[in-house]
Design a protein around this motif. Structure first.
Motif, PDB file in Angstrom:
ATOM      1  N   GLY A  20      -6.351  -3.836  -3.403  1.00  0.00           N
ATOM      2  CA  GLY A  20      -5.806  -3.371  -2.128  1.00  0.00           C
ATOM      3  C   GLY A  20      -6.832  -3.093  -1.047  1.00  0.00           C
ATOM      4  O   GLY A  20      -6.463  -2.803   0.085  1.00  0.00           O
ATOM      5  N   ALA A  21      -8.134  -3.206  -1.380  1.00  0.00           N
ATOM      6  CA  ALA A  21      -9.152  -2.896  -0.365  1.00  0.00           C
ATOM      7  C   ALA A  21      -9.413  -4.046   0.579  1.00  0.00           C
ATOM      8  O   ALA A  21     -10.049  -3.866   1.620  1.00  0.00           O
ATOM      9  N   SER A  22      -8.940  -5.247   0.246  1.00  0.00           N
ATOM     10  CA  SER A  22      -9.347  -6.421   1.037  1.00  0.00           C
ATOM     11  C   SER A  22      -8.271  -7.501   1.012  1.00  0.00           C
ATOM     12  O   SER A  22      -7.437  -7.546   0.104  1.00  0.00           O
ATOM     13  N   ALA A  27      -3.209  -6.451   2.995  1.00  0.00           N
ATOM     14  CA  ALA A  27      -2.013  -6.752   3.811  1.00  0.00           C
ATOM     15  C   ALA A  27      -0.750  -6.322   3.062  1.00  0.00           C
ATOM     16  O   ALA A  27       0.192  -5.792   3.670  1.00  0.00           O
ATOM     17  N   VAL A  28      -0.726  -6.518   1.755  1.00  0.00           N
ATOM     18  CA  VAL A  28       0.443  -6.119   0.950  1.00  0.00           C
ATOM     19  C   VAL A  28       0.619  -4.596   1.002  1.00  0.00           C
ATOM     20  O   VAL A  28       1.731  -4.095   1.232  1.00  0.00           O
ATOM     21  N   ALA A  29      -0.466  -3.855   0.812  1.00  0.00           N
ATOM     22  CA  ALA A  29      -0.377  -2.385   0.837  1.00  0.00           C
ATOM     23  C   ALA A  29       0.157  -1.917   2.194  1.00  0.00           C
ATOM     24  O   ALA A  29       1.030  -1.038   2.269  1.00  0.00           O
ATOM     25  N   GLU A  30      -0.339  -2.526   3.270  1.00  0.00           N
ATOM     26  CA  GLU A  30       0.086  -2.120   4.621  1.00  0.00           C
ATOM     27  C   GLU A  30       1.571  -2.421   4.851  1.00  0.00           C
ATOM     28  O   GLU A  30       2.304  -1.595   5.398  1.00  0.00           O
ATOM     29  N   VAL A  31       2.006  -3.605   4.436  1.00  0.00           N
ATOM     30  CA  VAL A  31       3.398  -4.000   4.672  1.00  0.00           C
ATOM     31  C   VAL A  31       4.356  -3.136   3.833  1.00  0.00           C
ATOM     32  O   VAL A  31       5.394  -2.681   4.331  1.00  0.00           O
ATOM     33  N   LEU A  32       4.011  -2.907   2.568  1.00  0.00           N
ATOM     34  CA  LEU A  32       4.886  -2.071   1.722  1.00  0.00           C
ATOM     35  C   LEU A  32       4.992  -0.666   2.316  1.00  0.00           C
ATOM     36  O   LEU A  32       6.082  -0.081   2.369  1.00  0.00           O
ATOM     37  N   ALA A  51     -10.482   3.532   2.631  1.00  0.00           N
ATOM     38  CA  ALA A  51     -10.354   3.160   4.055  1.00  0.00           C
ATOM     39  C   ALA A  51      -8.947   2.631   4.339  1.00  0.00           C
ATOM     40  O   ALA A  51      -8.345   2.978   5.362  1.00  0.00           O
ATOM     41  N   VAL A  52      -8.414   1.801   3.431  1.00  0.00           N
ATOM     42  CA  VAL A  52      -7.073   1.237   3.644  1.00  0.00           C
ATOM     43  C   VAL A  52      -6.017   2.342   3.547  1.00  0.00           C
ATOM     44  O   VAL A  52      -5.109   2.436   4.398  1.00  0.00           O
ATOM     45  N   ALA A  53      -6.142   3.202   2.529  1.00  0.00           N
ATOM     46  CA  ALA A  53      -5.167   4.296   2.379  1.00  0.00           C
ATOM     47  C   ALA A  53      -5.214   5.214   3.600  1.00  0.00           C
ATOM     48  O   ALA A  53      -4.173   5.652   4.113  1.00  0.00           O
ATOM     49  N   GLY A  60       1.115   6.896   9.857  1.00  0.00           N
ATOM     50  CA  GLY A  60       2.318   7.642   9.474  1.00  0.00           C
ATOM     51  C   GLY A  60       2.867   7.296   8.104  1.00  0.00           C
ATOM     52  O   GLY A  60       3.910   7.827   7.694  1.00  0.00           O
ATOM     53  N   GLY A  61       2.191   6.424   7.353  1.00  0.00           N
ATOM     54  CA  GLY A  61       2.654   6.067   6.015  1.00  0.00           C
ATOM     55  C   GLY A  61       2.093   7.007   4.954  1.00  0.00           C
ATOM     56  O   GLY A  61       1.288   7.893   5.249  1.00  0.00           O
ATOM     57  N   GLU A  62       2.525   6.778   3.711  1.00  0.00           N
ATOM     58  CA  GLU A  62       2.025   7.590   2.592  1.00  0.00           C
ATOM     59  C   GLU A  62       1.224   6.700   1.668  1.00  0.00           C
ATOM     60  O   GLU A  62       1.750   5.703   1.149  1.00  0.00           O
ATOM     61  N   ALA A  63      -0.040   7.054   1.461  1.00  0.00           N
ATOM     62  CA  ALA A  63      -0.882   6.224   0.595  1.00  0.00           C
ATOM     63  C   ALA A  63      -2.017   7.052   0.030  1.00  0.00           C
ATOM     64  O   ALA A  63      -2.459   8.023   0.646  1.00  0.00           O
ATOM     65  N   LEU A  64      -2.471   6.663  -1.150  1.00  0.00           N
ATOM     66  CA  LEU A  64      -3.690   7.252  -1.691  1.00  0.00           C
ATOM     67  C   LEU A  64      -4.494   6.159  -2.368  1.00  0.00           C
ATOM     68  O   LEU A  64      -3.952   5.115  -2.743  1.00  0.00           O
ATOM     69  N   ALA A  65      -5.788   6.414  -2.495  1.00  0.00           N
ATOM     70  CA  ALA A  65      -6.691   5.407  -3.048  1.00  0.00           C
ATOM     71  C   ALA A  65      -7.058   5.765  -4.479  1.00  0.00           C
ATOM     72  O   ALA A  65      -7.123   6.941  -4.843  1.00  0.00           O
ATOM     73  N   HIS A  66      -7.308   4.729  -5.279  1.00  0.00           N
ATOM     74  CA  HIS A  66      -7.709   4.958  -6.668  1.00  0.00           C
ATOM     75  C   HIS A  66      -8.676   3.846  -7.085  1.00  0.00           C
ATOM     76  O   HIS A  66      -8.319   2.672  -7.048  1.00  0.00           O
ATOM     77  N   GLU A  67      -9.885   4.248  -7.469  1.00  0.00           N
ATOM     78  CA  GLU A  67     -10.865   3.242  -7.909  1.00  0.00           C
ATOM     79  C   GLU A  67     -10.515   2.765  -9.312  1.00  0.00           C
ATOM     80  O   GLU A  67     -10.261   3.582 -10.198  1.00  0.00           O
TER      81      GLU A  67
END
Ligand SMILES: NC(=O)c1ccc[n+]([C@@H]2O[C@H](COP(=O)([O-])OP(=O)(O)OC[C@H]3O[C@@H](n4cnc5c(N)ncnc54)[C@H](O)[C@@H]3O)[C@@H](O)[C@H]2O)c1
Length: 267
Positions: A20-22, A27-32, A51-53, A60-67
């Motif tokens: 999801g970082a690139s 684009a999928v993470a952003e659209v979902l 950075a993407v999250a 205004g979306g809900e997201a979190l990052a996980h390595e």
């Protein structure tokens, strides 16, 4: 009267996107997220995922990052647990993370074979296994894997990459049959040439910058393979993922989805 927002909307759904970082995963993470899903952005590049999250949250979306390294089963299980722990279940899993491989099969060494199979095949399988277990307890869901247009062609130097993506296609179809009775749909994309870091790897100067002439030649060559005279962008795959993640595609499982500008039409 059919309601488009009801069919395509993802409000309250929980999604995990690997890679999801690139590129396509980003684009999928952003659209979902823009369709209302809460998204865990998983990637080997933890800072990139953050950075993407962060950008999704800013809009205004809900997201979190996980390595995560998807080639490690335990890490993939932890990625799925992050989503279920944070938001109580899992509805959508997009196994997008993947790596290229270049070189003739006759010279392929075992270490390189294991490395690429580890990410592209094991990574996808581990995701499907952990994701399906979580979805079964949430009453079902949608898994979207990513193969490549390489499954339709025999291109010199692409043999290892193509065989890993053929494996992803086959495991998708078998899992669709096995998981259908649990309400889980499994589909696979076979994207055509798409302008991301992945496709730009051959166009870089030693300092990492893109060589503009080689870039133009590459784009022109890719466009030539499409009757539409188009080269793909990550968003072209993301809109298809939105359909496959949503209830609009409830009748679709075990299918190979070819957004490729028509490049794979036998001619
Ligand atoms: N770009 C294309 O032309 C194209 C065409 C067909 C298929 N694909 C497939 O699409 C997928 C996404 O590719 P892209 O073009 O967006 O590439 P990209 O290089 O822009 O993104 C791939 C992402 O996957 C991550 N990743 C790599 N190894 C990982 C690992 N072990 N664990 C977790 N994350 C890892 C990278 O850090 C990167 O953020 C890949 O599976 C690729 O094979 C790409």
């Amino acid at each position: 009267m059919h309601d488009m927002n009801e069919a395509f909307g993802l409000g309250d759904r929980v999604a995990v996107v690997t890679g999801g970082a690139s590129g396509i995963g980003r684009a999928v993470a952003e659209v979902l997220a823009s369709a209302g899903a809460r998204v865990v952005v998983g990637d080997l590049d933890g800072a990139g995922a953050e950075a993407v999250a962060g950008e999704i949250r800013e809009f205004g979306g809900e997201a979190l990052a996980h390595e995560v390294d998807v080639s490690e089963r335990r890490q993939v299980e932890a990625l799925i647990e992050r989503a279920t722990g944070e938001w109580g279940g899992l509805d959508i899993l997009c196994n997008v993370a993947g790596i290229p491989a270049d070189g003739p099969l006759r010279e392929l060494g075992e270490d390189e074979f294991d490395r690429v199979v580890g990410v592209n095949v094991k990574g996808t399988l581990f995701g499907c296994q952990a994701g399906a277990a979580a979805m079964a307890s949430s009453g079902g869901g949608s898994i979207i894997n990513v193969a490549s247009a390489a499954i339709d062609l025999a291109v010199p130097n692409y043999g290892l990459y193509a065989l890993t993506k053929a494996a992803v296609t086959q495991l998708t179809q078998t899992l669709a049959v096995e998981l259908g009775p649990r309400g889980i749909r499994v589909n696979v994309l076979a994207p055509g040439a798409t302008l991301t870091n992945f496709s730009k790897r051959h166009l870089k100067n030693p300092d990492g910058s893109i060589d503009p002439e080689r870039y133009e030649r590459f784009v022109a060559a890719m466009k030539k393979t499409s009757p539409l005279d188009l080269v793909g962008e990550a968003i072209d795959q993301a809109w298809l993922v939105l359909y496959l993640a949503s209830d609009a595609s409830r009748f679709c499982t075990g299918q190979i989805w070819r957004a490729n500008g028509g490049a794979a039409i036998p001619r």
